[in-house]
Write a protein that holds these residues in place. Structure first.
Motif, PDB file in Angstrom:
ATOM      1  N   SER A   1       0.832  -1.194   0.000  1.00  0.00           N
ATOM      2  CA  SER A   1       0.000   0.000   0.000  1.00  0.00           C
ATOM      3  C   SER A   1       0.867   1.244   0.000  1.00  0.00           C
ATOM      4  O   SER A   1       1.973   1.246   0.529  1.00  0.00           O
ATOM      5  N   PRO A   2       0.330   2.347  -0.559  1.00  0.00           N
ATOM      6  CA  PRO A   2       1.085   3.593  -0.510  1.00  0.00           C
ATOM      7  C   PRO A   2       1.257   4.028   0.945  1.00  0.00           C
ATOM      8  O   PRO A   2       0.466   3.690   1.804  1.00  0.00           O
ATOM      9  N   ARG A   3       2.311   4.802   1.174  1.00  0.00           N
ATOM     10  CA  ARG A   3       2.589   5.274   2.530  1.00  0.00           C
ATOM     11  C   ARG A   3       1.416   6.098   3.046  1.00  0.00           C
ATOM     12  O   ARG A   3       0.902   6.967   2.347  1.00  0.00           O
ATOM     13  N   ALA A   4       1.037   5.825   4.277  1.00  0.00           N
ATOM     14  CA  ALA A   4      -0.055   6.569   4.898  1.00  0.00           C
ATOM     15  C   ALA A   4       0.378   8.016   5.100  1.00  0.00           C
ATOM     16  O   ALA A   4       1.557   8.291   5.328  1.00  0.00           O
ATOM     17  N   PRO A   5      -0.560   8.945   5.015  1.00  0.00           N
ATOM     18  CA  PRO A   5      -0.186  10.342   5.235  1.00  0.00           C
ATOM     19  C   PRO A   5       0.271  10.559   6.673  1.00  0.00           C
ATOM     20  O   PRO A   5      -0.123   9.833   7.579  1.00  0.00           O
TER      21      PRO A   5
ATOM     22  N   VAL B   1     -18.837  25.314  12.361  1.00  0.00           N
ATOM     23  CA  VAL B   1     -19.226  24.384  11.299  1.00  0.00           C
ATOM     24  C   VAL B   1     -18.268  24.488  10.110  1.00  0.00           C
ATOM     25  O   VAL B   1     -17.809  23.470   9.584  1.00  0.00           O
ATOM     26  N   SER B   2     -17.927  25.697   9.696  1.00  0.00           N
ATOM     27  CA  SER B   2     -17.034  25.846   8.536  1.00  0.00           C
ATOM     28  C   SER B   2     -15.613  25.408   8.877  1.00  0.00           C
ATOM     29  O   SER B   2     -14.905  24.876   8.028  1.00  0.00           O
ATOM     30  N   SER B   3     -15.203  25.591  10.111  1.00  0.00           N
ATOM     31  CA  SER B   3     -13.884  25.144  10.544  1.00  0.00           C
ATOM     32  C   SER B   3     -13.790  23.619  10.514  1.00  0.00           C
ATOM     33  O   SER B   3     -12.804  23.054  10.032  1.00  0.00           O
ATOM     34  N   VAL B   4     -14.809  22.954  11.013  1.00  0.00           N
ATOM     35  CA  VAL B   4     -14.849  21.489  10.990  1.00  0.00           C
ATOM     36  C   VAL B   4     -14.891  20.998   9.541  1.00  0.00           C
ATOM     37  O   VAL B   4     -14.202  20.043   9.180  1.00  0.00           O
ATOM     38  N   ALA B   5     -15.660  21.678   8.698  1.00  0.00           N
ATOM     39  CA  ALA B   5     -15.754  21.285   7.285  1.00  0.00           C
ATOM     40  C   ALA B   5     -14.392  21.419   6.592  1.00  0.00           C
ATOM     41  O   ALA B   5     -14.009  20.551   5.803  1.00  0.00           O
ATOM     42  N   LEU B   6     -13.652  22.489   6.884  1.00  0.00           N
ATOM     43  CA  LEU B   6     -12.322  22.650   6.288  1.00  0.00           C
ATOM     44  C   LEU B   6     -11.385  21.551   6.788  1.00  0.00           C
ATOM     45  O   LEU B   6     -10.632  20.970   6.004  1.00  0.00           O
ATOM     46  N   SER B   7     -11.450  21.244   8.068  1.00  0.00           N
ATOM     47  CA  SER B   7     -10.615  20.163   8.615  1.00  0.00           C
ATOM     48  C   SER B   7     -10.915  18.841   7.929  1.00  0.00           C
ATOM     49  O   SER B   7     -10.008  18.073   7.604  1.00  0.00           O
ATOM     50  N   GLU B   8     -12.194  18.571   7.691  1.00  0.00           N
ATOM     51  CA  GLU B   8     -12.575  17.330   6.997  1.00  0.00           C
ATOM     52  C   GLU B   8     -12.063  17.335   5.562  1.00  0.00           C
ATOM     53  O   GLU B   8     -11.591  16.321   5.062  1.00  0.00           O
ATOM     54  N   LEU B   9     -12.148  18.478   4.895  1.00  0.00           N
ATOM     55  CA  LEU B   9     -11.643  18.590   3.525  1.00  0.00           C
ATOM     56  C   LEU B   9     -10.126  18.354   3.496  1.00  0.00           C
ATOM     57  O   LEU B   9      -9.608  17.668   2.610  1.00  0.00           O
ATOM     58  N   LEU B  10      -9.421  18.889   4.470  1.00  0.00           N
ATOM     59  CA  LEU B  10      -7.974  18.689   4.552  1.00  0.00           C
ATOM     60  C   LEU B  10      -7.606  17.224   4.750  1.00  0.00           C
ATOM     61  O   LEU B  10      -6.505  16.806   4.390  1.00  0.00           O
ATOM     62  N   ASP B  11      -8.498  16.456   5.327  1.00  0.00           N
ATOM     63  CA  ASP B  11      -8.230  15.039   5.581  1.00  0.00           C
ATOM     64  C   ASP B  11      -8.577  14.126   4.414  1.00  0.00           C
ATOM     65  O   ASP B  11      -8.341  12.923   4.489  1.00  0.00           O
TER      66      ASP B  11
ATOM     67  N   PRO C   1      -8.085  12.203   0.935  1.00  0.00           N
ATOM     68  CA  PRO C   1      -6.826  11.712   0.340  1.00  0.00           C
ATOM     69  C   PRO C   1      -6.213  12.638  -0.713  1.00  0.00           C
ATOM     70  O   PRO C   1      -5.006  12.859  -0.704  1.00  0.00           O
ATOM     71  N   GLY C   2      -7.015  13.193  -1.596  1.00  0.00           N
ATOM     72  CA  GLY C   2      -6.462  14.048  -2.644  1.00  0.00           C
ATOM     73  C   GLY C   2      -5.806  15.301  -2.102  1.00  0.00           C
ATOM     74  O   GLY C   2      -4.747  15.721  -2.572  1.00  0.00           O
ATOM     75  N   ILE C   3      -6.417  15.895  -1.105  1.00  0.00           N
ATOM     76  CA  ILE C   3      -5.848  17.108  -0.509  1.00  0.00           C
ATOM     77  C   ILE C   3      -4.623  16.754   0.327  1.00  0.00           C
ATOM     78  O   ILE C   3      -3.607  17.447   0.273  1.00  0.00           O
ATOM     79  N   ARG C   4      -4.695  15.673   1.089  1.00  0.00           N
ATOM     80  CA  ARG C   4      -3.521  15.256   1.884  1.00  0.00           C
ATOM     81  C   ARG C   4      -2.324  15.016   0.969  1.00  0.00           C
ATOM     82  O   ARG C   4      -1.207  15.401   1.285  1.00  0.00           O
ATOM     83  N   ALA C   5      -2.570  14.408  -0.179  1.00  0.00           N
ATOM     84  CA  ALA C   5      -1.487  14.164  -1.132  1.00  0.00           C
ATOM     85  C   ALA C   5      -0.933  15.484  -1.672  1.00  0.00           C
ATOM     86  O   ALA C   5       0.265  15.597  -1.929  1.00  0.00           O
TER      87      ALA C   5
END
Length: 142
Positions: A21-25, A56-66, A68-72
């Motif tokens: 598997s690819p390396r985990a972030p 709510v928007s802060s939590v949504a941004l955190s979720e978006l940051l998590d 796979p495409g953004i983490r990469a």
């Protein structure tokens, strides 16, 4: 018995699949000095997610940051640092002053010397966030 010989082979297949598997972030760090020390050591910048559980928007941004495409998108150039600013106290006031942000969500991409590469103080869509991260990475390459 048959089930005795099947189990070890099955476990070997699962283990082998995990090894390929690819390396985990990298996990999100929550300690600012540790994140900056690691960034200096790895010659990376720091991606700081200042979030509050009640926003709510802060939590949504955190979720978006998590995702796979953004983490990469930021994994090669940035050490991830997530700072909880849910409680309005002296520590949070210091963080807001240091990173010059008063709104949530707040994302700051910064060099270890304090040079701000990019700042996001709204909830971007995936494409906007990816473009901001890519531009910050390009600024580092100059």
């Amino acid at each position: 018995s048959r089930s005795t010989t099947t189990r070890p082979a099955g476990l070997a297949v699962i283990a082998a699949a995990g090894a390929c598997s690819p390396r985990a972030p990298e996990p999100w760090l929550t300690d600012e000095p540790t994140a900056f020390a690691l960034a200096r050591h790895e010659r990376k910048a720091v991606l700081i997610d200042l979030f509050a559980t009640w926003s709510v928007s802060s939590v949504a941004l955190s979720e978006l940051l998590d995702t796979p495409g953004i983490r990469a998108a930021f994994g090669a150039d940035f050490v991830p640092l997530r700072l909880d600013v849910s409680v309005d106290d002296e520590r949070v006031d210091e963080l807001r002053a240091r990173y010059r942000t008063q709104t949530l969500p707040a994302l700051v991409l910064v060099e270890t010397d304090g040079d701000v590469l990019a700042r996001v103080e709204f909830l971007p869509d995936r494409a906007e966030l990816a473009a901001t991260i890519a531009e910050a990475a390009r600024r580092r390459a100059r």
